[in-house]
Design a protein around this motif. Sequence first.
Motif, PDB file in Angstrom:
ATOM      1  N   VAL A  66       0.911  -1.325   0.065  1.00 44.13           N
ATOM      2  CA  VAL A  66      -0.136  -0.031   0.131  1.00 44.13           C
ATOM      3  C   VAL A  66       0.825   1.217   0.048  1.00 44.13           C
ATOM      4  CG1 VAL A  66      -0.097   0.125   2.533  1.00 44.13           C
ATOM      5  CG2 VAL A  66      -1.905   1.154   1.181  1.00 44.13           C
ATOM      6  N   THR A  67       0.580   2.149  -0.733  1.00 43.96           N
ATOM      7  CA  THR A  67       1.186   3.497  -0.726  1.00 43.96           C
ATOM      8  C   THR A  67       0.441   4.713  -0.411  1.00 43.96           C
ATOM      9  OG1 THR A  67       2.874   2.883  -2.690  1.00 43.96           O
ATOM     10  CG2 THR A  67       2.453   5.212  -2.408  1.00 43.96           C
ATOM     11  N   PHE A  68       0.800   5.332   0.687  1.00 42.21           N
ATOM     12  CA  PHE A  68       0.072   6.439   1.170  1.00 42.21           C
ATOM     13  C   PHE A  68       0.999   7.798   1.196  1.00 42.21           C
ATOM     14  CE2 PHE A  68       1.624   3.944   4.476  1.00 42.21           C
ATOM     15  CZ  PHE A  68       2.131   4.980   5.305  1.00 42.21           C
ATOM     16  N   THR A  69       0.201   8.944   1.413  1.00 42.33           N
ATOM     17  CA  THR A  69       1.036  10.040   1.732  1.00 42.33           C
ATOM     18  C   THR A  69       0.615  10.988   3.085  1.00 42.33           C
ATOM     19  OG1 THR A  69       1.222  10.692  -0.553  1.00 42.33           O
ATOM     20  CG2 THR A  69       1.537  12.286   0.825  1.00 42.33           C
ATOM     21  N   LYS A  70       1.443  11.252   3.866  1.00 45.37           N
ATOM     22  CA  LYS A  70       1.140  11.694   5.184  1.00 45.37           C
ATOM     23  C   LYS A  70       1.704  13.321   5.217  1.00 45.37           C
ATOM     24  CE  LYS A  70       3.111  11.261   9.933  1.00 45.37           C
ATOM     25  NZ  LYS A  70       4.115  10.514  10.772  1.00 45.37           N
ATOM     26  N   GLU A  71       0.544  14.156   5.718  1.00 45.15           N
ATOM     27  CA  GLU A  71       0.809  15.353   6.046  1.00 45.15           C
ATOM     28  C   GLU A  71       0.972  15.224   7.596  1.00 45.15           C
ATOM     29  OE1 GLU A  71       2.165  17.056   2.469  1.00 45.15           O
ATOM     30  OE2 GLU A  71       1.193  18.399   3.653  1.00 45.15           O
ATOM     31  N   TRP A  72       1.767  15.059   8.369  1.00 45.38           N
ATOM     32  CA  TRP A  72       1.887  15.365   9.532  1.00 45.38           C
ATOM     33  C   TRP A  72       2.177  16.742  10.067  1.00 45.38           C
ATOM     34  CZ3 TRP A  72      -0.639  13.188  13.708  1.00 45.38           C
ATOM     35  CH2 TRP A  72       0.018  13.353  14.948  1.00 45.38           C
ATOM     36  N   LEU A  73       3.274  17.219   9.772  1.00 43.49           N
ATOM     37  CA  LEU A  73       3.632  18.616  10.123  1.00 43.49           C
ATOM     38  C   LEU A  73       2.765  19.739   9.130  1.00 43.49           C
ATOM     39  CD1 LEU A  73       7.428  18.028   9.874  1.00 43.49           C
ATOM     40  CD2 LEU A  73       5.918  17.924  12.000  1.00 43.49           C
ATOM     41  N   ASN A  74       1.733  20.246   9.793  1.00 42.73           N
ATOM     42  CA  ASN A  74       0.730  20.788   8.735  1.00 42.73           C
ATOM     43  C   ASN A  74       1.256  21.923   8.162  1.00 42.73           C
ATOM     44  OD1 ASN A  74      -1.331  19.169   9.436  1.00 42.73           O
ATOM     45  ND2 ASN A  74      -1.651  20.256  11.330  1.00 42.73           N
ATOM     46  N   THR A  75       2.372  22.397   8.364  1.00 39.52           N
ATOM     47  CA  THR A  75       2.951  23.605   7.509  1.00 39.52           C
ATOM     48  C   THR A  75       3.990  23.217   6.581  1.00 39.52           C
ATOM     49  OG1 THR A  75       4.779  23.788   9.164  1.00 39.52           O
ATOM     50  CG2 THR A  75       2.792  25.172   9.613  1.00 39.52           C
ATOM     51  N   SER A  76       4.323  22.026   6.309  1.00 44.51           N
ATOM     52  CA  SER A  76       5.076  21.273   5.655  1.00 44.51           C
ATOM     53  C   SER A  76       4.244  20.581   4.488  1.00 44.51           C
ATOM     54  CB  SER A  76       6.057  20.374   6.107  1.00 44.51           C
ATOM     55  OG  SER A  76       6.646  19.427   5.256  1.00 44.51           O
ATOM     56  N   VAL A  77       4.542  21.147   3.077  1.00 46.19           N
ATOM     57  CA  VAL A  77       3.562  20.963   1.986  1.00 46.19           C
ATOM     58  C   VAL A  77       4.372  19.862   1.062  1.00 46.19           C
ATOM     59  CG1 VAL A  77       2.332  21.642   0.200  1.00 46.19           C
ATOM     60  CG2 VAL A  77       2.388  22.942   2.322  1.00 46.19           C
ATOM     61  N   GLN A  85      -5.266  27.347   7.256  1.00 46.25           N
ATOM     62  CA  GLN A  85      -5.239  27.884   8.734  1.00 46.25           C
ATOM     63  C   GLN A  85      -4.556  29.262   8.699  1.00 46.25           C
ATOM     64  OE1 GLN A  85      -5.920  26.322  11.673  1.00 46.25           O
ATOM     65  NE2 GLN A  85      -6.895  24.843  10.113  1.00 46.25           N
ATOM     66  N   ALA A  86      -5.157  30.425   9.005  1.00 42.56           N
ATOM     67  CA  ALA A  86      -4.734  31.560   9.150  1.00 42.56           C
ATOM     68  C   ALA A  86      -3.513  31.827  10.030  1.00 42.56           C
ATOM     69  CB  ALA A  86      -6.099  32.539   9.855  1.00 42.56           C
ATOM     70  N   ASN A  87      -2.961  32.961   9.683  1.00 40.17           N
ATOM     71  CA  ASN A  87      -1.512  33.260  10.465  1.00 40.17           C
ATOM     72  C   ASN A  87      -0.429  32.207  10.364  1.00 40.17           C
ATOM     73  OD1 ASN A  87      -2.825  35.973  11.365  1.00 40.17           O
ATOM     74  ND2 ASN A  87      -3.859  34.469  12.754  1.00 40.17           N
ATOM     75  N   TRP A  88      -0.385  31.321   9.247  1.00 45.30           N
ATOM     76  CA  TRP A  88       0.432  30.229   9.193  1.00 45.30           C
ATOM     77  C   TRP A  88       1.293  30.460   8.107  1.00 45.30           C
ATOM     78  CZ3 TRP A  88      -0.876  24.466  10.357  1.00 45.30           C
ATOM     79  CH2 TRP A  88      -1.568  24.135  11.357  1.00 45.30           C
ATOM     80  N   SER A 111      -6.991  33.996   5.618  1.00 43.73           N
ATOM     81  CA  SER A 111      -6.098  34.964   5.592  1.00 43.73           C
ATOM     82  C   SER A 111      -4.935  35.071   6.163  1.00 43.73           C
ATOM     83  CB  SER A 111      -7.008  36.279   5.861  1.00 43.73           C
ATOM     84  OG  SER A 111      -7.906  36.530   5.021  1.00 43.73           O
ATOM     85  N   ASN A 112      -4.046  35.792   6.103  1.00 43.54           N
ATOM     86  CA  ASN A 112      -2.916  36.079   6.807  1.00 43.54           C
ATOM     87  C   ASN A 112      -1.907  34.668   6.524  1.00 43.54           C
ATOM     88  OD1 ASN A 112      -3.328  38.505   7.754  1.00 43.54           O
ATOM     89  ND2 ASN A 112      -5.085  37.509   9.405  1.00 43.54           N
ATOM     90  N   VAL A 113      -1.859  34.265   5.222  1.00 47.09           N
ATOM     91  CA  VAL A 113      -1.275  32.971   5.073  1.00 47.09           C
ATOM     92  C   VAL A 113       0.041  33.267   4.196  1.00 47.09           C
ATOM     93  CG1 VAL A 113      -1.405  30.743   3.498  1.00 47.09           C
ATOM     94  CG2 VAL A 113      -3.069  31.386   5.294  1.00 47.09           C
ATOM     95  N   THR A 114       1.312  32.732   4.417  1.00 42.07           N
ATOM     96  CA  THR A 114       2.370  32.796   3.700  1.00 42.07           C
ATOM     97  C   THR A 114       2.593  31.348   2.974  1.00 42.07           C
ATOM     98  OG1 THR A 114       3.390  34.554   4.639  1.00 42.07           O
ATOM     99  CG2 THR A 114       4.886  33.141   3.445  1.00 42.07           C
TER     100      THR A 114
END
Length: 268
Positions: A66-77, A85-88, A111-114
């Motif tokens: 099985v192959t899957f993708t995990k985004e555990w660190l939410n600011t890591s894309v 998420q605002a202000n992230w 809003s307030n996203v970089t």
Amino acid sequence: INVSAINYAIVDNNPSRCWWSNNSGVWNSTDVAAGVNWTGLASVEGSSTWRVYCNDTAGNMNLSSVTFTKEWLNTSVTMCRNLDQANWVYMQNINIIPPGDVNSCINITASNVTYNCNGLWISNTALAKPGIYAGDNLINITIKNCNVTMSPAAGSNAIQFNLVNNSFIINNTANSNSYGIFLSSSSNNNQIINNTVNSNSNGGIRINSNNNQIINNIANLNSQGIYLSSSSNNTITNNTANSNIYGVLLESSSNNNLTNNNMWNCTN
């Protein structure tokens, strides 16, 4: 969410033992009686492939994966996703190929996203959808250091703002799209600075909004280098727009200020 368990089923008259491995191919467990699941596991950020191997009492072996993708660190894309998420400050960590089922690869809804691509790319030249989209009714969005190439077909804009105000598009490369940068539907008081938008089928930068600043951009080999439609009070300064059909095209627009722009070898 951490992926922490493996559940599996066996169809065999004489099952014996099973074990599993992760991306490295190294066995990550001692063998267990066939049918016993694993819990308490730890998955890594990004894409992973886990494999389960089983044999029977005659020594025959088979596997399933099985192959899957995990985004555990939410600011890591590491894949196409909503940034909600605002202000992230979100950081892209790998190159991304958008799948065919997304409306836009990076979809900013707060809003307030970089969003900082760190010089990495987002590219699918067969997908007629925006690479990065921000909207609606947002403020203080920053998109920087991105390389975006989507399809040249209509709708596949590299970076698009819709009803986004007081925001920034800085130091991006957006080549071979429909529009490289598109400010649509009253996206006002934004700054578009130090971007390269070349070889886009419709235009390098399109503005359908007011009171924006377009400064120090390179927009070559497009249909229109910089295109303003129904727009007013924009400032266009120190841009290069060469070898386009139109260097700068103003349509149904008024009170815009053009200063120190370099345009040559344009056919109109």
